[in-house]
Design a protein around this motif. Structure first.
Motif, PDB file in Angstrom:
ATOM      1  N   SER A  12       0.839  -1.204   0.000  1.00 28.88           N
ATOM      2  CA  SER A  12       0.000   0.000   0.000  1.00 28.88           C
ATOM      3  C   SER A  12       0.861   1.235   0.000  1.00 28.88           C
ATOM      4  O   SER A  12       1.896   1.277   0.641  1.00 28.88           O
ATOM      5  N   GLY A  16      -5.375   3.216   2.132  1.00 30.48           N
ATOM      6  CA  GLY A  16      -6.442   3.202   1.126  1.00 30.48           C
ATOM      7  C   GLY A  16      -5.959   3.093  -0.297  1.00 30.48           C
ATOM      8  O   GLY A  16      -6.553   3.670  -1.184  1.00 30.48           O
ATOM      9  N   MET A  18      -6.084   0.471  -2.237  1.00 32.85           N
ATOM     10  CA  MET A  18      -6.980  -0.370  -3.012  1.00 32.85           C
ATOM     11  C   MET A  18      -8.211   0.437  -3.424  1.00 32.85           C
ATOM     12  O   MET A  18      -9.081   0.710  -2.615  1.00 32.85           O
ATOM     13  N   LYS A  19      -8.282   0.754  -4.714  1.00 32.75           N
ATOM     14  CA  LYS A  19      -9.306   1.679  -5.182  1.00 32.75           C
ATOM     15  C   LYS A  19     -10.466   0.997  -5.885  1.00 32.75           C
ATOM     16  O   LYS A  19     -11.491   1.617  -6.085  1.00 32.75           O
ATOM     17  N   ILE A  24      -9.946  -5.732  -4.447  1.00 30.35           N
ATOM     18  CA  ILE A  24     -10.497  -6.455  -3.299  1.00 30.35           C
ATOM     19  C   ILE A  24     -10.747  -7.911  -3.669  1.00 30.35           C
ATOM     20  O   ILE A  24     -10.447  -8.836  -2.894  1.00 30.35           O
ATOM     21  N   ILE A  56     -11.330  -5.473   3.165  1.00 33.65           N
ATOM     22  CA  ILE A  56     -11.758  -4.067   3.117  1.00 33.65           C
ATOM     23  C   ILE A  56     -11.215  -3.305   4.322  1.00 33.65           C
ATOM     24  O   ILE A  56     -10.725  -2.175   4.209  1.00 33.65           O
ATOM     25  N   THR A  59      -7.313  -2.842   3.926  1.00 28.72           N
ATOM     26  CA  THR A  59      -6.894  -1.930   2.853  1.00 28.72           C
ATOM     27  C   THR A  59      -7.410  -0.511   3.038  1.00 28.72           C
ATOM     28  O   THR A  59      -6.907   0.423   2.420  1.00 28.72           O
ATOM     29  N   TYR A  61     -10.327   0.319   2.042  1.00 26.01           N
ATOM     30  CA  TYR A  61     -11.107   0.554   0.822  1.00 26.01           C
ATOM     31  C   TYR A  61     -12.419   1.281   1.130  1.00 26.01           C
ATOM     32  O   TYR A  61     -13.121   0.937   2.078  1.00 26.01           O
TER      33      TYR A  61
END
Length: 346
Positions: A12, A16, A18-19, A24, A56, A59, A61
């Motif tokens: 990472s 955040g 992971m967009k 995911i 989630i 990350t 997310y």
């Protein structure tokens, strides 16, 4: 700088990274459609649900609520159309709408029209094409083009600030507010009065506010009152006020909005006229700045943020099959400050 975590198999860039749903899904070892079902409340196994929830959480997310709303059978985006963003009233109403919608699990999408009615109509169709659930319109006037757009898009609509018998409306009690401010002016002994209003195309501010004021003044036979018109812009109010002072020399100027009243104060200052001993000034709105300036402005305070919350709640009620009144009134209060002189105490 890359940051590697020890307890997961992903890299990472801060928090955040992971967009997308694909990110995911890859980490959870499931299909994108499975993650999508999870995000939209669909049916998946408990084990898979826990795995996705863990990814989630790790990350950071955040789902794209707008994209989800477009795909969902029941969208949660509310379109809000405003005539201008640089208005204290508009900004306060928007704050109320946004805060209330967040609590009701809805999102707000804003369309600014810069007081262009053509853009206002275009915005109705544009928001419809973006699959909003309903529209809140901070209206200045309602034309046949508005009614046609609402009929063709068939979306639930709440008007804020204007009233129409075919639409749900949430309005300020402009007539009563105008009447009460008129009685206040008379109570303070003013008999040579100027009222500085706006175009009567704006029914709420241009007509009802003025008509309430007229009704109060008509109850005193000893008054001399003249009615004038300007735009909503402060600089125009400065020019018109200067002309009023030169041609009529009133003891008080009552302005249809606080912005106009601020322009009147500026004109008095430029002419080196003392407020309130030589000229009193009052407005409508209750803008924050009116309590900071000197002299403080006497004004009718409308509760804009509360109105925004009421509009949001009303629209969501309609979206969920509930009933609301065709028209709702918000309250107001007169805030008495230093800009109005009491002539009877002299």
């Amino acid at each position: 700088m890359l940051v590697y975590t020890k307890d997961t198999n992903f890299t990472s860039f801060g928090v955040g990274i992971m967009k997308t749903i694909a990110d995911i899904a890859q980490l959870a070892g499931v299909a994108k459609s499975t993650v999508s079902r999870y995000l939209n409340g669909g049916s998946i196994s408990v084990a898979t649900k826990r795995k996705i929830e863990r990814i989630i959480h790790e990350t950071g997310y955040t789902p794209n609520n707008f994209a989800q709303s477009l795909k969902a059978k029941k969208p949660n985006i509310i379109g809000t159309i405003v005539p201008r963003l640089d208005s204290f009233a508009s900004s306060q109403v928007l704050m109320g709408i946004d805060e209330q919608l967040r609590g009701l699990n809805y999102q707000m999408l804003i369309a600014n029209t810069s007081q262009d009615l053509v853009r206002e109509i275009e915005s109705i169709y544009s928001l419809y094409n973006q699959k909003v659930a309903g529209i809140i319109l901070l209206a200045t006037q309602i034309s046949e083009a508005h009614l046609k757009a609402f009929e063709e898009t068939n979306l639930p609509v709440i008007l804020v600030g204007q009233q129409h018998d075919q639409l749900y409306s949430l309005i300020h009690d402009d007539d009563s507010a105008g009447y009460d401010l008129g009685k206040y002016v008379l109570k303070n002994g003013h008999q040579k009065i100027a009222y500085l209003g706006v175009t009567e195309k704006d029914i709420a501010v241009g007509v009802r506010r003025k008509e309430g004021f007229k009704r109060a003044i008509s109850e005193d036979d000893n008054c001399e009152v003249n009615y004038y018109e300007t735009s909503f812009k402060m600089e125009n109010a400065v020019e018109v006020t200067s002309s009023i002072i030169e041609s009529f020399d009133p003891s008080i100027i009552v302005c249809a909005t606080d912005n106009i009243a601020l322009g009147a104060l500026k004109a008095a200052h430029l002419k080196e006229i003392d407020v309130p001993s030589s000229l009193s000034i009052a407005g409508f709105g209750g803008y924050d700045v009116t309590g900071i300036i000197h002299p403080g402005l006497t004004t009718v305070k409308f509760h804009y943020e509360k109105v925004g919350r009421m509009a949001a709640t009303s629209l969501v009620t309609l979206l969920n099959g509930g009933e609301i009144p065709r028209s709702q009134l918000s309250d107001y209060q007169i805030i008495e400050r230093e800009s109005v002189d009491n002539k009877l105490k002299r």
